[in-house]
Design a protein around this motif. Structure first.
Motif: not given
Length: 166
Positions: A101-105, A107-116, A131-135
């Motif tokens: 998941i971190v690798d995918i994030v 690649i899309f230059r997204a951010k992880i804003v919360d983890v549990n 956004i559609d492609a990431l989804l």
């Protein structure tokens, strides 16, 4: 066809409901609607994406222009503009899947804003297609929840929407 309209409206209650009501009464679909303050506290900017034909959008614009609280309408569909949307996606994130998941994030230059222990929340700003492609890619990991802002748009160049030709 989807048409993007930038509306400048008087900042007061009921304006948004009047706009949505007018469009829904004519049986056109509102794909997205985003409203927020502008540089002038008396004015709200609404970015409205409406699905209808080229003839119908002219009718929509004329009807909207009749509303008292509308200051300016700019059709950004054919103008050069910057279009963005914000989304947050909650995905299942078992320990053995987190690296993927971190690798995918990344690649899309997204951010992880919360983890549990069980989930991650990912934030992405970009064009709707991105956004559609990431989804689509995250689907296999198990999407729990999605929230999207809808499109916002700003015309390119030095002119503000209030100064653009209609």
């Amino acid at each position: 066809m989807k048409h993007t309209l930038a509306l400048l409206v008087v900042n007061r209650p009921t304006v948004l409901s009047h706009i949505a009501g007018l469009i829904s009464r004519r049986a056109f679909n509102i794909v997205s609607i985003a409203a927020g303050p502008t540089e002038d506290p008396k004015v709200t900017r609404i970015t409205l994406v409406v699905e209808c034909g080229p003839e119908e959008i002219e009718q929509v614009i004329k009807q909207l222009a009749k509303l008292v609280d509308i200051i300016k309408i700019t059709n950004l569909t054919s103008n050069k503009s910057i279009n963005r949307e914000l989304t947050m996606i909650k995905v299942k994130a078992a320990a053995e899947k987190r690296t993927d998941i971190v690798d995918i994030v990344n690649i899309f230059r997204a951010k992880i804003v919360d983890v549990n222990r069980e989930t991650m929340v990912i934030e992405l700003t970009g064009e709707t297609d991105k956004i559609d492609a990431l989804l689509e890619v995250l689907q296999e990991h198990g999407i729990i929840e999605i929230v999207r802002t809808g499109k916002i748009a700003l015309g390119r160049g030095p002119e503000a929407a209030r100064d653009m030709e209609e």
